[in-house]
Design a protein around this motif. Sequence first.
Motif, PDB file in Angstrom:
ATOM      1  N   ARG A  83      -1.406 -37.859  31.472  1.00 22.25           N
ATOM      2  CA  ARG A  83       0.037 -38.069  31.672  1.00 22.25           C
ATOM      3  C   ARG A  83       0.779 -36.741  31.772  1.00 22.25           C
ATOM      4  NH1 ARG A  83      -0.817 -42.078  27.908  1.00 22.25           N
ATOM      5  NH2 ARG A  83      -0.006 -40.783  26.232  1.00 22.25           N
ATOM      6  N   ASP A  84       0.303 -35.755  31.020  1.00 21.76           N
ATOM      7  CA  ASP A  84       0.939 -34.429  31.023  1.00 21.76           C
ATOM      8  C   ASP A  84       0.455 -33.547  32.165  1.00 21.76           C
ATOM      9  OD1 ASP A  84       2.351 -35.169  28.763  1.00 21.76           O
ATOM     10  OD2 ASP A  84       1.004 -34.134  27.369  1.00 21.76           O
ATOM     11  N   GLY A  85      -0.447 -34.052  32.990  1.00 20.69           N
ATOM     12  CA  GLY A  85      -0.949 -33.281  34.128  1.00 20.69           C
ATOM     13  C   GLY A  85      -1.943 -32.201  33.769  1.00 20.69           C
ATOM     14  N   LEU A  86      -2.586 -32.319  32.596  1.00 16.85           N
ATOM     15  CA  LEU A  86      -3.511 -31.285  32.130  1.00 16.85           C
ATOM     16  C   LEU A  86      -4.948 -31.533  32.574  1.00 16.85           C
ATOM     17  CD1 LEU A  86      -2.148 -30.966  28.491  1.00 16.85           C
ATOM     18  CD2 LEU A  86      -1.601 -29.529  30.467  1.00 16.85           C
ATOM     19  N   ILE A  87      -5.285 -32.789  32.794  1.00 13.07           N
ATOM     20  CA  ILE A  87      -6.629 -33.146  33.252  1.00 13.07           C
ATOM     21  C   ILE A  87      -6.512 -34.148  34.382  1.00 13.07           C
ATOM     22  CG2 ILE A  87      -7.795 -32.675  31.052  1.00 13.07           C
ATOM     23  CD1 ILE A  87      -7.552 -36.207  31.941  1.00 13.07           C
ATOM     24  N   ALA A  88      -7.587 -34.257  35.151  1.00 14.92           N
ATOM     25  CA  ALA A  88      -7.662 -35.240  36.230  1.00 14.92           C
ATOM     26  C   ALA A  88      -8.942 -36.032  36.061  1.00 14.92           C
ATOM     27  CB  ALA A  88      -7.644 -34.543  37.584  1.00 14.92           C
ATOM     28  N   ARG A  89      -8.911 -37.263  36.511  1.00 17.00           N
ATOM     29  CA  ARG A  89     -10.102 -38.114  36.497  1.00 17.00           C
ATOM     30  C   ARG A  89     -10.616 -38.247  37.920  1.00 17.00           C
ATOM     31  NH1 ARG A  89     -10.343 -41.691  31.716  1.00 17.00           N
ATOM     32  NH2 ARG A  89      -8.423 -41.411  30.541  1.00 17.00           N
ATOM     33  N   PRO A 105      -5.359 -27.273  37.445  1.00 17.53           N
ATOM     34  CA  PRO A 105      -4.882 -25.885  37.400  1.00 17.53           C
ATOM     35  C   PRO A 105      -3.805 -25.676  36.333  1.00 17.53           C
ATOM     36  CG  PRO A 105      -5.178 -26.567  39.674  1.00 17.53           C
ATOM     37  CD  PRO A 105      -5.380 -27.805  38.819  1.00 17.53           C
ATOM     38  N   ALA A 106      -2.915 -26.662  36.175  1.00 15.55           N
ATOM     39  CA  ALA A 106      -1.871 -26.538  35.140  1.00 15.55           C
ATOM     40  C   ALA A 106      -2.496 -26.533  33.747  1.00 15.55           C
ATOM     41  CB  ALA A 106      -0.866 -27.676  35.267  1.00 15.55           C
ATOM     42  N   GLY A 107      -3.519 -27.376  33.535  1.00 18.31           N
ATOM     43  CA  GLY A 107      -4.195 -27.401  32.242  1.00 18.31           C
ATOM     44  C   GLY A 107      -4.894 -26.094  31.945  1.00 18.31           C
ATOM     45  N   LEU A 108      -5.572 -25.553  32.953  1.00 18.57           N
ATOM     46  CA  LEU A 108      -6.251 -24.261  32.778  1.00 18.57           C
ATOM     47  C   LEU A 108      -5.250 -23.143  32.520  1.00 18.57           C
ATOM     48  CD1 LEU A 108      -8.997 -24.519  35.547  1.00 18.57           C
ATOM     49  CD2 LEU A 108      -9.311 -24.675  33.057  1.00 18.57           C
ATOM     50  N   GLN A 109      -4.101 -23.196  33.184  1.00 18.50           N
ATOM     51  CA  GLN A 109      -3.079 -22.166  32.987  1.00 18.50           C
ATOM     52  C   GLN A 109      -2.535 -22.209  31.561  1.00 18.50           C
ATOM     53  OE1 GLN A 109       0.355 -22.586  35.524  1.00 18.50           O
ATOM     54  NE2 GLN A 109       0.962 -20.458  35.229  1.00 18.50           N
ATOM     55  N   ARG A 110      -2.252 -23.409  31.075  1.00 14.43           N
ATOM     56  CA  ARG A 110      -1.760 -23.520  29.694  1.00 14.43           C
ATOM     57  C   ARG A 110      -2.827 -23.072  28.692  1.00 14.43           C
ATOM     58  NH1 ARG A 110       1.584 -29.015  28.669  1.00 14.43           N
ATOM     59  NH2 ARG A 110       2.850 -29.010  30.546  1.00 14.43           N
TER      60      ARG A 110
END
Length: 155
Positions: A83-89, A105-110
């Motif tokens: 939901r937070d856009g940190l992972i994808a399925r 990419p957003a999850g890796l950046q955070r």
Amino acid sequence: MRDDANAEDATLGRIETEVALLMRLGEATRRATGTAEHRVLDRAAYVILRHLAGAGPQNVSALAAKLNLDGSTVTRQVSAMQRDGLIARAPDPADGRGTVISPTPAGLQRMAAVRAARTRLYGDILAAWSPDDRENLADLLHRLNEALESRTRRR
């Protein structure tokens, strides 16, 4: 022989106390740190992203087993992270009925921001330590984590 046993008991008691303090002070230090980078991910999301970044895409069962957590717990955490856009399925290439999870990419950046902030923090905390002492600490913590992981895997 009894003196050796007493010394060993005392040493193990010190280790137990120091580990308990480490966990409490580590969390208190993280909460008290003023930089926003420390708070862009909760602890669970950080650990999941760190694992996925190193191991590659995983299904929830494999992720739960690696992190020694219940699958339903990981499913809830992963759903919140999605939901937070940190992972994808994505469809699981090994089992078309399932899905695998990978960091966005957003999850890796955070995750990278939190890791950098934590690295700077420990650099500050350990600034007075010699490079050898820091290396020894890293080695001993790694050994402790391996022993803890091995014990939880046997259960």
